[in-house]
Design a protein around this motif. Structure first.
Motif, short mmCIF file in Angstrom:
data_model
loop_
_atom_site.label_atom_id
_atom_site.label_comp_id
_atom_site.label_asym_id
_atom_site.label_seq_id
_atom_site.Cartn_x
_atom_site.Cartn_y
_atom_site.Cartn_z
N ASN A 120 9.94 -0.92 21.28
CA ASN A 120 11.10 -1.39 22.02
C ASN A 120 11.83 -0.18 22.58
OD1 ASN A 120 13.03 -0.45 20.03
ND2 ASN A 120 12.51 -2.27 18.82
N TYR A 121 12.92 -0.41 23.30
CA TYR A 121 13.53 0.70 24.04
C TYR A 121 14.06 1.81 23.13
CZ TYR A 121 18.53 0.34 23.12
OH TYR A 121 19.76 0.40 22.54
N THR A 122 14.37 1.47 21.88
CA THR A 122 14.87 2.52 20.98
C THR A 122 13.80 3.55 20.66
OG1 THR A 122 14.33 1.24 18.99
CG2 THR A 122 16.52 0.91 19.96
N ASN A 123 12.52 3.17 20.82
CA ASN A 123 11.43 4.12 20.62
C ASN A 123 11.21 5.00 21.84
OD1 ASN A 123 9.96 1.22 19.30
ND2 ASN A 123 10.68 2.91 18.01
N ASP A 124 11.65 4.52 23.00
CA ASP A 124 11.42 5.26 24.24
C ASP A 124 12.48 4.81 25.26
OD1 ASP A 124 10.54 6.63 26.42
OD2 ASP A 124 8.56 5.69 26.51
N LYS A 125 13.62 5.50 25.27
CA LYS A 125 14.74 5.09 26.12
C LYS A 125 14.44 5.25 27.61
CE LYS A 125 18.22 5.79 22.57
NZ LYS A 125 19.45 6.50 22.13
N ASN A 126 13.49 6.11 27.96
CA ASN A 126 13.10 6.23 29.36
C ASN A 126 12.49 4.95 29.91
OD1 ASN A 126 13.91 8.89 29.89
ND2 ASN A 126 12.05 9.72 28.97
N TYR A 127 12.00 4.11 29.00
CA TYR A 127 11.34 2.87 29.43
C TYR A 127 12.29 1.95 30.20
CZ TYR A 127 9.09 -1.69 29.16
OH TYR A 127 8.56 -2.92 29.47
N VAL A 128 13.56 2.00 29.88
CA VAL A 128 14.51 1.05 30.47
C VAL A 128 14.61 1.23 31.99
CG1 VAL A 128 16.89 0.22 30.47
CG2 VAL A 128 15.81 0.93 28.33
N PHE A 129 14.79 2.46 32.46
CA PHE A 129 15.00 2.70 33.89
C PHE A 129 13.87 3.47 34.57
CE2 PHE A 129 19.36 1.80 32.64
CZ PHE A 129 19.85 1.10 33.75
N LYS A 130 13.21 4.36 33.84
CA LYS A 130 12.33 5.33 34.50
C LYS A 130 10.84 4.99 34.44
CE LYS A 130 15.34 9.39 33.96
NZ LYS A 130 16.46 8.83 33.18
N GLN A 131 10.44 4.14 33.54
CA GLN A 131 9.01 3.86 33.38
C GLN A 131 8.68 2.43 33.75
OE1 GLN A 131 8.27 4.81 29.29
NE2 GLN A 131 8.23 7.01 29.61
N THR A 132 7.52 2.25 34.30
CA THR A 132 6.99 0.96 34.75
C THR A 132 7.88 0.35 35.83
OG1 THR A 132 8.05 -0.50 33.11
CG2 THR A 132 6.02 0.60 32.46
N ALA A 133 7.62 -0.91 36.14
CA ALA A 133 8.25 -1.53 37.31
C ALA A 133 9.40 -2.46 36.92
CB ALA A 133 7.21 -2.31 38.10
#
Length: 351
Positions: free
Chosen positions: A164-177
């Motif tokens: 989930n996002y707590t494991n990878d905060k970049n996922y929220v805005f910067k990664q994937t679509a």
């Protein structure tokens, strides 16, 4: 895995049969896509997972879209058709959620197509791991040049692992679509967390996806490119309209959400970058005759600091255009069309 029950029903000949509820609802908001809708429907009808329902929301189409959908619905009873006056993709998708009967929901754009095993793969990943949603890789198809190109993210999220996002905060805005069409959601997750689309016609899926990325406790990402996103001149993000002056509801939704869960300060930099991007996109798609009105509105809505950033970006873009009008040789790519542009003293030659 979701435990399916069989329901008894009575058909037209008074014979009793058992049917199985669908495992997956696929929602298509359809507006004037008679050129593309058949390819989209065929890619769904031929999915390797058969126990699906295909929910088409006719959003006030004025071409042959509704006729085509109805013809396919007569041949395949998995296709459900609902109509509304033209209100945009966000409202159409929200209506589709209300009509969905399966435990998992996916969204597809009616001018795209998917690989034959897309939804079987995503359904298995979602149900076997009991995640809130699963996301896959995708391709971009440039219609004008007939090119299909993979979209790569660097860095990308952890592959085929629950996170989930707590494991990878970049996922929220910067990664994937940000778009929703390469994802499969658990319906109860959407309903329980009140995740719905904005009613605006541009960036209507921003708030939906951002909420999902932050609120999901379990996510899986697979790099397999199973969705094909079609870029063509009739796309919603290529048409200039006066209504694009209004962007404030969308940025307020994003800001209010992150403040409501006490994460605004943590993501402030990303939120501001997203706001600037949204405003610039709306400005680009605002007709020239309304540009002054747009700027006045932007100054009233944006904070002083954000408006300065937006204005500075515009000055840089205008300065670059001035230099380019004297002399430039550029590779251009507009609406999927690749060409070279030579500019000399304002005279432009494209080939």
């Amino acid at each position: 895995v979701f435990k399916k029950e069989k329901y008894l029903y009575k058909d037209m000949e008074n014979q009793f049969k058992y049917i199985t509820p669908p495992s997956l609802s696929i929602i298509l908001p359809c507006y004037n896509v008679d050129k593309y809708i058949e390819k989209a429907l065929c890619s769904l009808i031929n999915q390797t997972i058969k126990n699906i329902e295909i929910i088409c929301i006719n959003d006030g189409s004025s071409d042959k879209t509704l006729n085509i959908i109805n013809e396919y619905a007569l041949k395949d009873d998995r296709i459900k058709v609902y109509s509304q006056k033209n209100q945009g993709q966000g409202i159409a998708r929200n209506k589709g959620i209300c009509h969905a009967t399966a435990p998992y929901i996916a969204f597809m754009d009616p001018d795209d197509w998917v690989e034959p095993d897309m939804y079987e793969n995503l359904y298995k990943l979602a149900s076997n791991n009991d995640v809130d949603f699963v996301e896959c890789g995708f391709n971009k198809y440039y219609e004008s040049t007939d090119e299909l190109k993979p979209v790569l993210f660097s860095p990308s999220p952890a592959e085929n692992k629950v996170f989930n996002y707590t494991n990878d905060k970049n996922y929220v805005f910067k990664q994937t679509a940000i778009p929703v069409w390469n994802k499969l959601f658990k319906k109860s997750f959407i309903i329980d967390n009140n995740i719905y689309f904005s009613e605006k016609k541009l960036y209507e899926d921003q708030i939906f996806t951002l909420k999902a990325k932050v609120l999901a406790k379990k996510i899986i990402y697979t790099p397999n490119r199973l969705y094909n996103y079609n870029i063509h001149p009739e796309s919603a993000l290529t048409i200039q309209k006066k209504e694009n002056i209004h962007f404030d509801d969308i940025i307020n939704e994003i800001t209010d959400f992150f403040k409501s869960i006490n994460l605004y300060n943590e993501f402030k930099e990303d939120i501001n970058a997203t706001i600037i991007n949204i405003v610039r996109e709306h400005y680009t798609l605002c007709p020239d005759t309304f540009k002054k009105e747009f700027l006045k509105h932007a100054k009233n809505v944006l904070s002083e600091d954000l408006y300065k950033v937006f204005k500075k970006n515009r000055k840089i873009e205008n300065k670059n255009r001035l230099i380019e009008n004297i002399f430039s040789l550029k590779n251009e790519n507009k609406f999927g069309v690749k060409y070279k542009r030579i500019t000399f003293l304002g005279l432009k030659i494209e080939f």
